[in-house]
Design an enzyme around this catalytic site. Sequence first.
Site, PDB file in Angstrom:
ATOM      1  N   CYS A 160      -5.369  -3.776  -1.052  1.00 54.85           N
ATOM      2  CA  CYS A 160      -6.788  -2.530  -1.035  1.00 54.85           C
ATOM      3  C   CYS A 160      -7.386  -3.291   0.118  1.00 54.85           C
ATOM      4  O   CYS A 160      -7.371  -2.836   1.066  1.00 54.85           O
ATOM      5  CB  CYS A 160      -7.154  -2.721  -2.058  1.00 54.85           C
ATOM      6  SG  CYS A 160      -5.894  -2.668  -3.794  1.00 54.85           S
ATOM      7  N   ASP A 173       3.186  -0.485  -2.304  1.00 54.23           N
ATOM      8  CA  ASP A 173       1.828  -0.466  -2.095  1.00 54.23           C
ATOM      9  C   ASP A 173       1.436   0.907  -1.174  1.00 54.23           C
ATOM     10  O   ASP A 173       1.996   1.005   0.004  1.00 54.23           O
ATOM     11  CB  ASP A 173       1.608  -1.255  -1.669  1.00 54.23           C
ATOM     12  CG  ASP A 173       0.063  -1.244  -2.758  1.00 54.23           C
ATOM     13  OD1 ASP A 173      -0.380  -0.014  -3.515  1.00 54.23           O
ATOM     14  OD2 ASP A 173      -0.935  -2.473  -2.396  1.00 54.23           O
ATOM     15  N   HIS A 217      -5.502   4.840  -4.618  1.00 51.46           N
ATOM     16  CA  HIS A 217      -4.063   3.562  -4.574  1.00 51.46           C
ATOM     17  C   HIS A 217      -3.034   4.111  -6.014  1.00 51.46           C
ATOM     18  O   HIS A 217      -3.245   4.777  -6.907  1.00 51.46           O
ATOM     19  CB  HIS A 217      -5.036   2.262  -5.726  1.00 51.46           C
ATOM     20  CG  HIS A 217      -6.289   2.006  -5.198  1.00 51.46           C
ATOM     21  ND1 HIS A 217      -6.739   0.836  -4.568  1.00 51.46           N
ATOM     22  CD2 HIS A 217      -7.323   2.622  -5.778  1.00 51.46           C
ATOM     23  CE1 HIS A 217      -7.339   0.437  -4.365  1.00 51.46           C
ATOM     24  NE2 HIS A 217      -8.392   1.459  -4.709  1.00 51.46           N
ATOM     25  N   HIS A 274      -2.564   3.094   0.074  1.00 52.36           N
ATOM     26  CA  HIS A 274      -3.172   3.800  -0.226  1.00 52.36           C
ATOM     27  C   HIS A 274      -3.735   6.004   0.855  1.00 52.36           C
ATOM     28  O   HIS A 274      -3.697   5.163   2.145  1.00 52.36           O
ATOM     29  CB  HIS A 274      -4.554   2.907   0.517  1.00 52.36           C
ATOM     30  CG  HIS A 274      -4.585   1.517  -0.532  1.00 52.36           C
ATOM     31  ND1 HIS A 274      -3.749   0.678   0.297  1.00 52.36           N
ATOM     32  CD2 HIS A 274      -5.111   0.998  -1.806  1.00 52.36           C
ATOM     33  CE1 HIS A 274      -4.290  -0.479  -0.980  1.00 52.36           C
ATOM     34  NE2 HIS A 274      -4.987   0.020  -2.345  1.00 52.36           N
ATOM     35  N   ARG A 329      -0.348 -13.579  -7.181  1.00 57.35           N
ATOM     36  CA  ARG A 329      -1.040 -13.640  -8.287  1.00 57.35           C
ATOM     37  C   ARG A 329      -0.547 -14.833  -9.421  1.00 57.35           C
ATOM     38  O   ARG A 329       0.389 -15.730  -9.330  1.00 57.35           O
ATOM     39  CB  ARG A 329      -0.606 -12.525  -9.588  1.00 57.35           C
ATOM     40  CG  ARG A 329      -1.475 -11.124  -7.971  1.00 57.35           C
ATOM     41  CD  ARG A 329      -1.236  -9.920  -8.644  1.00 57.35           C
ATOM     42  NE  ARG A 329      -1.723  -8.632  -7.657  1.00 57.35           N
ATOM     43  CZ  ARG A 329      -1.451  -7.615  -8.551  1.00 57.35           C
ATOM     44  NH1 ARG A 329      -0.997  -7.290  -9.655  1.00 57.35           N
ATOM     45  NH2 ARG A 329      -1.670  -6.523  -7.294  1.00 57.35           N
ATOM     46  N   LYS A 353      -7.658   7.711 -13.261  1.00 57.18           N
ATOM     47  CA  LYS A 353      -6.243   7.438 -13.145  1.00 57.18           C
ATOM     48  C   LYS A 353      -5.020   7.839 -14.327  1.00 57.18           C
ATOM     49  O   LYS A 353      -5.402   8.098 -14.704  1.00 57.18           O
ATOM     50  CB  LYS A 353      -6.113   5.802 -13.306  1.00 57.18           C
ATOM     51  CG  LYS A 353      -5.756   5.459 -14.633  1.00 57.18           C
ATOM     52  CD  LYS A 353      -5.562   4.273 -15.104  1.00 57.18           C
ATOM     53  CE  LYS A 353      -6.188   3.615 -16.500  1.00 57.18           C
ATOM     54  NZ  LYS A 353      -5.304   1.802 -16.432  1.00 57.18           N
ATOM     55  N   GLN A 371       5.066  -4.825  -3.497  1.00 62.68           N
ATOM     56  CA  GLN A 371       4.666  -3.464  -3.981  1.00 62.68           C
ATOM     57  C   GLN A 371       5.256  -2.345  -3.285  1.00 62.68           C
ATOM     58  O   GLN A 371       4.876  -2.428  -1.740  1.00 62.68           O
ATOM     59  CB  GLN A 371       3.611  -3.446  -4.774  1.00 62.68           C
ATOM     60  CG  GLN A 371       3.369  -4.759  -5.682  1.00 62.68           C
ATOM     61  CD  GLN A 371       2.071  -3.878  -6.535  1.00 62.68           C
ATOM     62  OE1 GLN A 371       0.842  -3.867  -5.664  1.00 62.68           O
ATOM     63  NE2 GLN A 371       1.814  -4.726  -7.344  1.00 62.68           N
TER      64      GLN A 371
HETATM   65 ZN   LIG Z   1      -5.223  -0.629  -4.223  1.00 67.52          ZN
END
Ligand SMILES: [Zn+2]
Length: 604
Positions: free
Chosen positions: A276, A325, A452, A327, A305, A406, A323
């Site tokens: 992010c 991922d 996200h 945005h 992580r 969410k 991921q």
């Molecule tokens: Zn994010």
Amino acid sequence: MSSPAQELSKSEQLYRIRHSASHIMATAILEIFPDAKLAIGPPIKDGFYYDFELPRPITPEDFEEIEKRMAAAISANQKFIQEEWPKERAREFFKDQPYKLELIEGIEGDTVSTYTNGPFTDLCAGPHVGYTKKCKNFKLLKVAGAYWRGDEKKPMLQRIYGTAWSSKEELENHLHMLEEAKRRDHRRLAKELELFGFESVAPGSVFWKPLGWASYRTLQSYFRELEEKNGYEEIFNPLLYKKELFEQSGHWDHYQENMFVLHSHDQTYCLKPMNCPDTMLYFKSKRRSYRELPLRVAEFGVLHRNELQGALSGATRVRQMCQDDAHIFVMEDQIQGEITNLLGMIDEAYGLLGLEYDLELSTRPEDHMGDPALWDLAEDALKAALNASGKVYRVNEGDGAFYGPKIDIQLRDCLGRSWQCATIQLDFQLPRRFELTYAASDNSERTPVVIHRAIAGTLERFFAILVEHFAGAFPTWLAPVQAIILAITDDQNDYAWKLANELKKHGVRVEVDDRNEKTGYKIREAETRKIPYMLVVGGKEAEAGTVAVRSYTDGQRGVMPFEDLKAEILERIETRALDVKIFKSELAIVEEDEEVDEMVERGY
Ligand SMILES: [Zn+2]
Ligand SMILES: [Zn+2]
């Protein structure tokens, strides 16, 4: 808690059966070890456990004896009797039970609740079944070490786990499911199929082997293609940042314990735990106009992580991950359209893999930031998109993050287990922290909303879930080796290689087994490796340009022209056909985890 059993919900009945089974196990343990020290024995999801301090280690060989004594207590049909005791009486009764004494001190008020069945009395808030006979469908499963109160400075106890159900059929289904889960364990299959492994020098990080990596990259390509098709652009940013980036994003204050922090050249750096913050930098890297929105930015970044070593579990819980991922930067009136698009992408991806899923909407918590009108608008947009999708969804009122509502997507694998992989999280805060703006149509500067989103989530984990879901027998398009050609004698080696090269030319992952081994042996080995297509070629096939086909899913398919088979394989890869048989759990009961967690807290 005096309502008759038939009025209890299924999960409440099971709660009582399992809690009572743990008392019955303690009854049996005290018969075998009269000096055993008892800690706690709660019901848990699908079963129960009890923690004991015992004079010697228990092994699975002891289970038969314990189960026999439990069965005796059950057929004696002992009544569960509840009594309130003054604490003084309880302290006297449990004077040789240090853990119970400690528990008594933690209970408020002057009295404590006890339950007695046959010769056994436990400190317990209940509730229980009326009589022990209700618990006859049980089985002990395993024993593990557990610290008293989960504290590693406290004594290590032995935790014996069991399962209990309200019918024999349910118990058998559950035991079958456990067997199936063991057979499908991704750690075992990854090793057998040479997909990936782990090394002690990098705990919690996957070491991909060529076969697993080929399959993983195919999966990743699919998600990349899905994004491209839906108007995403892709970026790739650094892994290592000065801590200032995370101070700005808020991770330094709220997520630091999960981050790897390094010191070098008088600077403090962090390995990014999420994409992010750096995606915000990309948005900010130039002046943005409303014409660019919605701006969909994907990044298959490498994340780290700092999971505790004890929490790591195969590839489902890792320290280094990637991921799918992305945005999405949107104007407020674009939220609904984007959510509709995302729900469609999720349905497409999960459908392709034969995965079912549940949707949950979490709304504004009491403690929230941002304009209430924006919250209302966003929640209405999410609901409208969910309603339009025609899918059933659950609403968790007040369960959203403080910075936005969410949608959680719980996927269900073929064993009925739930996994949280996909998320759609709206964020009103991050764009403000990074002071992101775009020029609106009236030329005013406005703040975008950030969404996200991930569909597979952590790909290592998603891949591991798929290994278990398919029991290692992937659909052709995803299989590490899609076809293998088996030459019956050396005379067919040239023909075998000719076919292989033809398939390779079209991107098929193909191997030739030209070893000097018996054909039956080669076939058995290819089957163990769960290769979708086995092409057996002898003299006749070489002559006629044909192949004798065996498929992992359909078995013997007979002789056919090579060109026809090639077309079939290419078509299945191209369309990503789900050409596998998917096992379906017969497990009748799917329980809500939260409900069980709450019940665990309630008992003692
Ligand atoms: Zn994010
Ligand atoms: Zn109890």
